[in-house]
Design a protein around this motif. Sequence first.
Motif, PDB file in Angstrom:
ATOM      1  N   GLN A   1       0.851  -1.059  -0.011  1.00 20.91           N
ATOM      2  CA  GLN A   1       0.121  -0.096  -0.073  1.00 20.91           C
ATOM      3  C   GLN A   1       0.609   1.239  -0.057  1.00 20.91           C
ATOM      4  N   TRP A   2       0.105   2.466  -0.534  1.00 20.17           N
ATOM      5  CA  TRP A   2       0.905   3.462  -0.510  1.00 20.17           C
ATOM      6  C   TRP A   2       0.671   4.521   0.412  1.00 20.17           C
ATOM      7  N   ASN A   3       1.702   5.187   0.967  1.00 18.02           N
ATOM      8  CA  ASN A   3       1.453   6.155   1.919  1.00 18.02           C
ATOM      9  C   ASN A   3       0.331   5.700   3.091  1.00 18.02           C
ATOM     10  N   ASN A   4       0.432   4.654   3.581  1.00 17.84           N
ATOM     11  CA  ASN A   4      -0.480   4.207   4.516  1.00 17.84           C
ATOM     12  C   ASN A   4      -1.962   4.059   4.059  1.00 17.84           C
ATOM     13  N   ASN A   5      -2.251   3.765   2.747  1.00 19.27           N
ATOM     14  CA  ASN A   5      -3.455   3.614   2.146  1.00 19.27           C
ATOM     15  C   ASN A   5      -4.057   5.014   2.101  1.00 19.27           C
ATOM     16  N   LEU A   6      -3.352   5.910   1.983  1.00 21.67           N
ATOM     17  CA  LEU A   6      -3.856   7.370   1.565  1.00 21.67           C
ATOM     18  C   LEU A   6      -4.004   7.458   0.252  1.00 21.67           C
ATOM     19  N   ILE A   7      -3.133   7.116  -0.835  1.00 18.77           N
ATOM     20  CA  ILE A   7      -3.217   6.933  -2.265  1.00 18.77           C
ATOM     21  C   ILE A   7      -3.528   5.581  -2.658  1.00 18.77           C
ATOM     22  N   GLY A   8      -4.140   5.519  -3.735  1.00 13.42           N
ATOM     23  CA  GLY A   8      -4.146   4.023  -4.431  1.00 13.42           C
ATOM     24  C   GLY A   8      -5.043   3.164  -3.625  1.00 13.42           C
ATOM     25  N   ASP A   9      -4.858   1.985  -4.086  1.00 10.96           N
ATOM     26  CA  ASP A   9      -5.421   0.790  -3.582  1.00 10.96           C
ATOM     27  C   ASP A   9      -4.368  -0.223  -2.990  1.00 10.96           C
ATOM     28  N   ILE A  10      -4.856  -1.049  -2.135  1.00 17.06           N
ATOM     29  CA  ILE A  10      -4.137  -1.997  -1.729  1.00 17.06           C
ATOM     30  C   ILE A  10      -3.868  -3.262  -2.258  1.00 17.06           C
ATOM     31  N   LYS A  11      -2.757  -3.774  -2.700  1.00 20.07           N
ATOM     32  CA  LYS A  11      -2.622  -4.801  -3.807  1.00 20.07           C
ATOM     33  C   LYS A  11      -1.333  -5.582  -3.369  1.00 20.07           C
ATOM     34  N   GLU A  12      -1.505  -6.862  -3.988  1.00 17.47           N
ATOM     35  CA  GLU A  12      -0.562  -8.078  -3.692  1.00 17.47           C
ATOM     36  C   GLU A  12       0.559  -7.884  -4.866  1.00 17.47           C
ATOM     37  N   SER A  13       1.894  -8.273  -4.140  1.00 13.21           N
ATOM     38  CA  SER A  13       3.194  -8.198  -5.017  1.00 13.21           C
ATOM     39  C   SER A  13       3.411  -7.250  -5.733  1.00 13.21           C
ATOM     40  N   SER A  14       2.491  -6.334  -6.268  1.00 12.20           N
ATOM     41  CA  SER A  14       2.887  -5.214  -7.170  1.00 12.20           C
ATOM     42  C   SER A  14       1.613  -4.311  -6.996  1.00 12.20           C
ATOM     43  N   ASN A  15       2.238  -3.139  -6.779  1.00 13.40           N
ATOM     44  CA  ASN A  15       1.220  -1.962  -6.367  1.00 13.40           C
ATOM     45  C   ASN A  15       1.809  -0.756  -7.425  1.00 13.40           C
ATOM     46  N   ILE A  16       1.041  -0.458  -8.428  1.00  8.65           N
ATOM     47  CA  ILE A  16       1.284   0.618  -9.369  1.00  8.65           C
ATOM     48  C   ILE A  16       0.270   1.877  -9.129  1.00  8.65           C
ATOM     49  N   TYR A  17       0.907   3.120  -8.970  1.00  9.31           N
ATOM     50  CA  TYR A  17       0.111   4.365  -8.768  1.00  9.31           C
ATOM     51  C   TYR A  17       0.391   5.430  -9.586  1.00  9.31           C
ATOM     52  N   VAL A  18      -0.551   5.871 -10.539  1.00 12.26           N
ATOM     53  CA  VAL A  18      -0.341   6.625 -11.692  1.00 12.26           C
ATOM     54  C   VAL A  18      -1.020   7.999 -11.377  1.00 12.26           C
ATOM     55  N   PHE A  19      -0.139   9.187 -11.641  1.00  8.58           N
ATOM     56  CA  PHE A  19      -0.868  10.646 -11.407  1.00  8.58           C
ATOM     57  C   PHE A  19       0.008  11.470 -12.330  1.00  8.58           C
ATOM     58  N   LYS A  20      -0.749  12.555 -12.601  1.00  9.63           N
ATOM     59  CA  LYS A  20      -0.190  13.574 -13.565  1.00  9.63           C
ATOM     60  C   LYS A  20       0.755  14.448 -12.670  1.00  9.63           C
ATOM     61  N   PRO A  21       1.917  14.700 -13.582  1.00 14.01           N
ATOM     62  CA  PRO A  21       3.108  15.230 -12.866  1.00 14.01           C
ATOM     63  C   PRO A  21       2.846  16.632 -12.755  1.00 14.01           C
ATOM     64  N   ASP A  22       4.006  17.360 -12.039  1.00 15.34           N
ATOM     65  CA  ASP A  22       3.800  18.817 -11.712  1.00 15.34           C
ATOM     66  C   ASP A  22       5.199  19.148 -11.109  1.00 15.34           C
ATOM     67  N   ARG A  23       5.649  20.257 -11.433  1.00 11.42           N
ATOM     68  CA  ARG A  23       7.118  20.789 -11.159  1.00 11.42           C
ATOM     69  C   ARG A  23       7.202  20.931  -9.497  1.00 11.42           C
ATOM     70  N   THR A  24       5.897  20.981  -8.874  1.00 10.68           N
ATOM     71  CA  THR A  24       5.991  21.240  -7.534  1.00 10.68           C
ATOM     72  C   THR A  24       6.388  19.764  -6.958  1.00 10.68           C
ATOM     73  N   TYR A  25       6.379  18.599  -7.643  1.00  6.62           N
ATOM     74  CA  TYR A  25       6.758  17.227  -7.047  1.00  6.62           C
ATOM     75  C   TYR A  25       8.236  17.061  -7.004  1.00  6.62           C
ATOM     76  N   ASN A  26       8.867  17.825  -7.394  1.00 10.90           N
ATOM     77  CA  ASN A  26      10.384  17.799  -7.271  1.00 10.90           C
ATOM     78  C   ASN A  26      10.893  17.672  -5.808  1.00 10.90           C
ATOM     79  N   GLY A  27      11.388  16.584  -5.346  1.00 13.44           N
ATOM     80  CA  GLY A  27      11.800  16.406  -3.872  1.00 13.44           C
ATOM     81  C   GLY A  27      10.667  15.866  -3.085  1.00 13.44           C
ATOM     82  N   ARG A  28       9.532  15.563  -3.686  1.00  9.88           N
ATOM     83  CA  ARG A  28       8.292  14.879  -2.836  1.00  9.88           C
ATOM     84  C   ARG A  28       8.677  13.254  -2.302  1.00  9.88           C
TER      85      ARG A  28
END
Length: 812
Positions: free
Chosen positions: A440-467
Amino acid sequence: MDHGLTRDCKLQKFLAILCALNSLTFGETFSLENKVLTVNGVLDRSVELKCGDIDASYVFIWTFIIIGTHQAIPIARKDNVYEEASVLGIVTLAGSSLVINKLEPRAEGHYTCMAFREGTYLTAPTVYIDLTVLVPVIEPSLQIDDQTPVEGTPVQLSCTVKVGTQPITYIWQRHTILDGSSTLHEGNTSILVLDPATRSHTGWYTCTVKNMVNEETSGRLYLDVTYGPDEPEISIKPYAISETGFAANELEEVTLNCSAASNPPCHYIWFYNYSQMYTGQMYVIPKISRTQTGMYTCLAQNAHLNTRTQSTISLTVYYLPVGSPTCTAQAHNNYKDVALWCSWPGGFPLAKLKWLQPNEDKVIVSNSNATLIKNGAQLQNGSSFTCSISHPSLKRNISCSTTVVMPPGGPNCSAVATKMNEFIMLTCEWTGGLPRITLQWNNNLIGDIKESSNIYVFKPDRTYNGRLFTCTALHPMMAEPADCLIQLEAPVLYSPQLETSILEGHNVQLNCSLKLANPSSEITWYDNTNKEIITDSQKYGIYKENGLSILTVRETEWDTDSGLYRCLASNAVGNTSLLLRLRVNKYPTPPNVTISKLLYSRQRTEVDLEWMTQGAGDLTGFMVQRQASIRSVPIPKRSVQTAAWDTVASGIEPEIRGHKLGGLDPSIVYAFRILAVNHKTTGFPSEVKTPADPPNNVYPAAIGAGFAGMLVASVVCLLVFQYIVRNRENNPRLHDLFFRGAAAESRENIRNPEDAETAADGEEGPSGSNDQGPVAETSAEAAAPTDVPLSQLSAGPEEAPVNVTITVTATS
């Protein structure tokens, strides 16, 4: 008969047995009682009748007595075969033996051979021979009264032979494909009766007849006993038995085969639940379904005998559950327990499942499922559990197993930008193990709970630099969760050398390295005109490996390849570029060149060129350039040429200072210049020159021609002068013409014509030359002054020779 033969008749009873014994050979028999030798011959073959042991001094006579008569017919005498013997065959003599070839039936009878010594009373024993002509049997004729009898009825086979010496033996044989050949009857009977005929009598029959000469076999006849059909037997493939009959698995290819003994072969008709569905011996169901369970009947019918029989079977279609049984382990009770789950739903009947290691743990059993709950903290890594499965369509129980495994390592995180940096894809993986790792990502705050492989897709932003993003992994066998961190950052570029210098003509490599960043990026190169470089360009080559990109500039040129090159890297959260300077230097200028010789050949199709270098400097070669002009006057130095310069020779070695050029047009005036080359740097061109004509060489030819002409003229004049002097009495006028200016005393000194031979030779005139060519000239004025008397030019003091002045002009 002669007297010798009469004497032989008196002694014939005494000598008959002795003669028979002496002449006994293989295959011959005789009777001591009758004192007659019996010989068997075969029709159309050869037989030899021997007259006993007599030498060549004896005279022998062969006679023949036909059976049933007493008339003796002479057939042969020593060295002579009588014409009467032709009825016996081809008769010849072999010594005293009588040989009969192509034996005729009429040759059968009594033969007598009497022998005596000519001129004496000595006789040899008389030989009595009974010849029997045996006739070989011919191929017999075979007949069957009924070739297709019905099983149970009698059959008679007859064998007839028309020719052959008795006794004749008959042998009956039956030939079959399966059991080979078998003898049925042997004896003197020509008729074989099969009563009753059975199916075992079916086969090919032959009759063999033989006598004491030979044996012959008849042609084959086929006895086809018709019968049946017997009760059919139904077989099934694949073979499986159910409580009511046969069973088959759904979707299998089922083959029903019906077989009933019958001759001729019977026809088969298949019925499903008493409804006709197929005609043929073998009924194939490609993919049997559960709806085809029922009764299958096979009807066998013999159309020849109009008889039929039938059999019926019951077929139950079993079908297994879809796929294969599943045994796995899953997290249970908020990732604290492990649920071992065995399942194989569906099928007919339902499969029975059972865990073999339940111990005291909780077991849950439902339709086609069995679940075993185990405490995760108490399980050892690598523990295996087996589930046993049974089903009626299975020949034996099958099983499936599962192993509880904690995967090694930990979670792996990565960030990847999609094409054109439209999206950022965060991937968290921790594969392997059973039960599977829960992510799970960020304590299940983003995305879903999955087994073996968990992929989370989102739109990029310059503010994500260093996130920072955190992936948490959970498993029943872990005491504490495991985390994986990933931070987004813009790419960073660096190069070990920001400025590069190189001499013109060499290849150069520019390096640009990318520090690992999330998400990853690619390096793009721009040339010194800020134009993106294509990887398959002939001028440039790009090599990439593990964040390193190398740009190769091939065959650099100082005026086009120098400048700033840029490598650019960008990802979804930022980009960066790095400038690299390339300096392409020319080689030092080579020394100047001057033309020292430029000369045409005699035909003006070639030119010899020589040159010199001036000043210091490196050079790697020379090149010669040519320019064509329609003018015929020499080209002034430094004159401006409107036509282009053509390079007619290049790559001339640096130590060479001369070159010959061919292929010139004599009607064209050419201009040439030479340049020194230092690798790719070309020096200043030499002065422009046109070729000069070769030196003039007409003078030796003109002088030679003039000398030859003077020599010829001198010889002619001397001959004429001698003629005039010797013939002055006959030609006074001609003499006076040449010598009228001489003194009287001079004429008186010439006594005879021969005195003219002592006259002095004429002198050659002076020769000279000018720019136009040599000219040789001799004149009276050049030879001597006009005021000098001819007497002063004499050759000697005693006689005054005749002085003749000859002028010769030679021209070329």
